[in-house]
Design an enzyme around this catalytic site. Structure first.
Site, PDB file in Angstrom:
ATOM      1  N   CYS A  95      20.232 -16.949  86.429  1.00 10.46           N
ATOM      2  CA  CYS A  95      21.393 -17.690  86.938  1.00 10.46           C
ATOM      3  C   CYS A  95      22.636 -17.611  86.053  1.00 10.46           C
ATOM      4  O   CYS A  95      23.734 -17.358  86.553  1.00 10.46           O
ATOM      5  CB  CYS A  95      21.023 -19.156  87.122  1.00 10.46           C
ATOM      6  SG  CYS A  95      19.662 -19.424  88.253  1.00 10.46           S
ATOM      7  N   ARG A 107      21.987 -13.499  71.772  1.00  6.45           N
ATOM      8  CA  ARG A 107      21.004 -12.530  72.254  1.00  6.45           C
ATOM      9  C   ARG A 107      19.688 -13.220  72.606  1.00  6.45           C
ATOM     10  O   ARG A 107      18.602 -12.704  72.364  1.00  6.45           O
ATOM     11  CB  ARG A 107      20.768 -11.421  71.223  1.00  6.45           C
ATOM     12  CG  ARG A 107      20.212 -10.119  71.870  1.00  6.45           C
ATOM     13  CD  ARG A 107      19.865  -9.058  70.848  1.00  6.45           C
ATOM     14  NE  ARG A 107      21.019  -8.697  70.060  1.00  6.45           N
ATOM     15  CZ  ARG A 107      20.949  -8.336  68.778  1.00  6.45           C
ATOM     16  NH1 ARG A 107      19.786  -8.320  68.142  1.00  6.45           N
ATOM     17  NH2 ARG A 107      22.046  -8.020  68.124  1.00  6.45           N
ATOM     18  N   SER A 108      19.808 -14.407  73.167  1.00  4.39           N
ATOM     19  CA  SER A 108      18.608 -15.118  73.596  1.00  4.39           C
ATOM     20  C   SER A 108      17.975 -14.380  74.763  1.00  4.39           C
ATOM     21  O   SER A 108      18.646 -13.631  75.498  1.00  4.39           O
ATOM     22  CB  SER A 108      18.956 -16.546  74.022  1.00  4.39           C
ATOM     23  OG  SER A 108      19.671 -16.533  75.246  1.00  4.39           O
ATOM     24  N   ILE A 115      22.505 -13.356  65.134  1.00  5.72           N
ATOM     25  CA  ILE A 115      22.764 -13.882  63.801  1.00  5.72           C
ATOM     26  C   ILE A 115      22.547 -12.838  62.715  1.00  5.72           C
ATOM     27  O   ILE A 115      23.172 -12.871  61.656  1.00  5.72           O
ATOM     28  CB  ILE A 115      21.890 -15.130  63.535  1.00  5.72           C
ATOM     29  CG1 ILE A 115      22.358 -15.849  62.264  1.00  5.72           C
ATOM     30  CG2 ILE A 115      20.411 -14.763  63.479  1.00  5.72           C
ATOM     31  CD1 ILE A 115      21.722 -17.205  62.065  1.00  5.72           C
TER      32      ILE A 115
END
Length: 308
Positions: free
Chosen positions: A144, A179-180, A203
């Site tokens: 989503c 970048r999850s 990170i």
């Protein structure tokens, strides 16, 4: 050039009209049912849930929030998977804030995964498989929040409609700061699959996502770089940030004039001075994310209604 604040409400409203029309067309007078599971104390998740409930009521979707202890969550997801009165499920992450969360994403049935985070949909997205059937009539589900960002970029004409579908970001350089596995990496892949050169900032490092070549042209490739975030910001046409920290701010002085800036963090990652650099600025995207959630719910109903 003055900065235009993106009217996310206007974009979301256009999709809500489609959702209401689809509910009427499918004769869903009972209202499709969306169940949300909340197993954390994250204030952003609570706010998102409240907005989802309000928006669902407005379009005729029945929304039910279930507060569940995280140790019982897997069992409760399985129960909802097997309940034919439930048409879609959303889990508010993080739950365990570990690989256990990825496991839970795959406990959820693909038939009810409105967020598009189970293996089937994530595999399709990363491999640029846009349909579930050989006849290309049944569209796959896309996560989503990444989809909401794509819709913003389409709305402000960042996508070049003169180019072939699937390559309309050709020539664009985009930086995604996050970048999850839920948002950042899927978003970088989606944008690369549409032709952009994407710098994915984490990170620890910066990766480059781009369209493949030869037999892999239909999907993206990722490679490590020696860049730092400060290296890639000055030549990025679009900067999208979702760092979940009130202390992080994108350094405005490094942004190019005319940049498109989009924030999807609960804490705004851009200072007010971004308006002096950006051509378009979206400080929040929640309303569109919810519209995409509802859109996916209707699509799941249409895809699997004959299986009930």
């Amino acid at each position: 050039m003055p900065c235009e604040i993106v009217d996310v409400g206007e974009i979301a409203d256009s999709f809500r009209e489609e959702i209401v029309a689809a509910i009427k067309k499918e004769d869903l007078n009972f209202g499709p049912k969306l169940v949300g599971f909340l197993s954390n104390s994250d204030p952003t998740a609570k706010t998102y849930s409240a907005l989802t409930a309000q928006s669902c009521l407005a379009v005729g979707i029945h929304y039910e929030l279930r507060h569940v202890d995280k140790e019982d969550l897997e069992e409760k997801i399985v129960e909802a998977n097997e309940d034919n009165s439930v048409h879609g499920i959303i889990v508010y992450y993080p739950v365990f804030n570990s690989r256990q969360d990825q496991y839970l994403q795959n406990v959820l049935s693909a038939k009810k995964d409105v967020e598009g985070l189970c293996h089937k949909y994530i595999y399709n997205m990363y491999h640029n498989v846009r349909f579930l059937d050989e006849g290309k009539e049944i569209k796959s589900i896309i996560p989503c929040t990444p989809l909401a960002i794509v819709k913003i970029l389409e709305h402000i004409a960042a996508y070049n409609r003169l180019l072939p579908y699937g390559n309309r970001l050709h020539g664009r350089v985009i930086t995604v700061i996050n970048r999850s596995e839920v948002v950042g990496r899927p978003l970088a892949a989606l944008l690369a699959n549409d032709g952009a050169k994407v710098f994915s900032v984490d990170i620890n490092d910066v990766q480059e996502f781009h369209r493949g070549t030869g037999l892999q042209f239909s999907t993206h490739e990722a490679k490590n770089t020696s860049y730092k975030m400060t290296d890639v910001l000055p030549f990025s046409d679009v900067v999208i940030s979702g760092v979940p920290s009130a202390n992080f701010k994108v350094p405005t002085e490094l942004l190019k004039d005319g940049v498109i800036a989009i924030n999807f963090s609960g804490s705004n990652n851009f200072g007010d001075d971004v308006k002096h650099r950006a051509s378009f600025y979206a400080p929040a995207i929640g309303k569109i994310t919810i519209a995409m959630l509802q859109r996916n719910l209707i699509r799941l109903y249409q895809n699997y209604r004959d299986d009930e």
